[in-house]
Design a protein around this motif. Structure first.
Motif, PDB file in Angstrom:
ATOM      1  N   ASN A 148      -6.105  -1.938   3.081  1.00 21.79           N
ATOM      2  CA  ASN A 148      -5.784   0.274   3.494  1.00 21.79           C
ATOM      3  C   ASN A 148      -6.803   1.236   3.906  1.00 21.79           C
ATOM      4  OD1 ASN A 148      -1.744   0.487   3.984  1.00 21.79           O
ATOM      5  ND2 ASN A 148      -2.380  -1.759   2.361  1.00 21.79           N
ATOM      6  N   GLY A 151       1.191  -1.602   0.077  1.00 20.44           N
ATOM      7  CA  GLY A 151       0.072   0.028  -0.125  1.00 20.44           C
ATOM      8  C   GLY A 151       1.051   1.154  -0.007  1.00 20.44           C
ATOM      9  N   THR A 157       2.903   1.747   5.950  1.00 20.07           N
ATOM     10  CA  THR A 157       1.551   1.419   5.426  1.00 20.07           C
ATOM     11  C   THR A 157       0.273   1.365   6.278  1.00 20.07           C
ATOM     12  OG1 THR A 157       1.846  -0.798   4.725  1.00 20.07           O
ATOM     13  CG2 THR A 157       1.983   0.661   3.106  1.00 20.07           C
ATOM     14  N   SER A 216      -1.677  -0.984   6.693  1.00 24.47           N
ATOM     15  CA  SER A 216      -1.762  -2.051   7.414  1.00 24.47           C
ATOM     16  C   SER A 216      -0.454  -2.456   7.912  1.00 24.47           C
ATOM     17  CB  SER A 216      -1.810  -3.320   5.954  1.00 24.47           C
ATOM     18  OG  SER A 216      -0.909  -2.959   5.038  1.00 24.47           O
TER      19      SER A 216
END
Length: 343
Positions: free
Chosen positions: A291, A162, A226, A228
């Motif tokens: 995300n 992401g 990111t 995530s």
């Protein structure tokens, strides 16, 4: 009496030798877990350093399931997440030695082998997720993966995690000046190191598997990651200031030891290729979805301060980072950049 004892000893040694021979013969054969004896099973160790519930972790398991299904159990991919088999700094050497068959390191790790891959760490290279997919699955992606051949590596695919965001312990990171003097954790990448120096921060290389411990010890003030990774690893517990900047993209090169790949039967290579292509398409969609969903979950935490850069603020950052593009072009030419930017 001595003769009888000698004959008995000889018979015993012969029997023992036969048993040992049979034992080692069996030790060197790997059978299918459920269909023992039908065909020799090929086992692939796939090591990576992130959590199972991240885009890469989920993609690795999906790939393993697809390979087993497509080969009717002839190939089994054993996935080792969270650096449980090899750490971030060990996995590349392990792959080249043949101690592990597959890894999926971040692009920044590949730049140590192939400097041209620094292009993927340049800030604001991609506009959106569609742009990422176009590059990863198109001619540019094929060209980048082909560069790995000369290093004894079979490049299989480019996966995504992401877009990266900025984090800080003490204050929001909105203007380039906000980075001045901060100790900033980075991956081992010359391009990323130059970014932080342009912002007048102090880059500190910390492998991903050590980030959480370093945060506990307050060893750095900021980082890029990111959503995530921020969510799955709980980094927000230590660095509550998050700037949604989408300034860079965290991607992975899925690779296999080239000698191992070439030892596989052609039909198995084809099935693995089919599985990796199917997984890559799924991964690029899943990373975007994950995300976005996990950003909404983070927003529900009132102790976390989230700031989204405006278009004007992004342009200010881009102007600050402009020298990086000049330096890359001077060193490697502009062909690769032009191919990526061609929309």
């Amino acid at each position: 009496m001595k003769k009888q004892w000698w004959l008995a000893s000889l018979v015993l040694l012969v029997c023992l030798g036969c048993l040992l021979k049979q034992h080692f013969r069996n030790e060197n054969i790997v059978y299918d877990d459920e269909q023992q004896g039908l065909k020799r099973q090929i086992v692939i160790y796939f090591s990576h350093v992130v959590a199972e519930n991240t885009p890469k972790g989920l993609a690795a398991q999906k790939f393993a399931d697809l390979v087993e299904k497509k080969t009717n159990g002839r190939v089994k991919v054993e996935v080792f997440p969270n650096g449980s088999l090899y750490s971030d700094g060990e996995e590349m050497d392990a792959l080249l030695r043949g101690d592990v068959q597959m890894i999926a390191p971040s692009f920044s790790k590949v730049t140590e082998l192939i400097p041209e891959w620094q292009v993927l760490d340049l800030p604001f290279l991609f506009q959106d997720y569609h742009d990422v997919e176009r590059v990863f699955t198109g001619n540019v992606g094929e060209h980048l993966l082909a560069m790995l051949d000369q290093k004894g590596i079979k490049g299989l695919a480019l996966w995504g995690n992401g877009f990266k965001q900025m984090m800080s312990t003490a204050r929001p990171l909105v203007r380039p000046d906000d980075f001045r003097g901060l100790r900033f954790r980075i991956m081992p990448s010359e391009a990323i190191e130059k970014q932080i120096r342009l912002l007048e921060g102090e880059p500190i290389v910390v492998s991903f598997d050590h980030v959480y411990r370093s945060l506990e010890k307050h060893e750095f003030d900021g980082q890029e990651n990111t959503i995530s990774n921020i969510y799955s690893k709980g980094f927000y517990k230590f660095q509550p200031y998050i700037t949604i900047s989408n300034h860079g993209y965290l991607g992975y090169a899925v690779m296999m030891n080239k000698s191992f790949w070439e030892s596989l039967p052609k039909d198995i290579q084809q099935k693995i290729t089919e599985a990796i292509q199917e997984t890559t398409k799924w991964n690029l969609q899943q990373s975007k979805k994950q995300n976005e969903q996990e950003l909404e979950k983070i927003k529900q935490n009132k102790s976390i301060h989230i700031y989204e850069l405006s278009e004007e603020e992004k342009k200010r950052w881009e102007r600050k980072f402009a020298p990086l593009y000049d330096q890359f072009t001077k060193e490697f030419g502009d062909k690769l950049l032009r191919e990526i930017k061609q929309r």
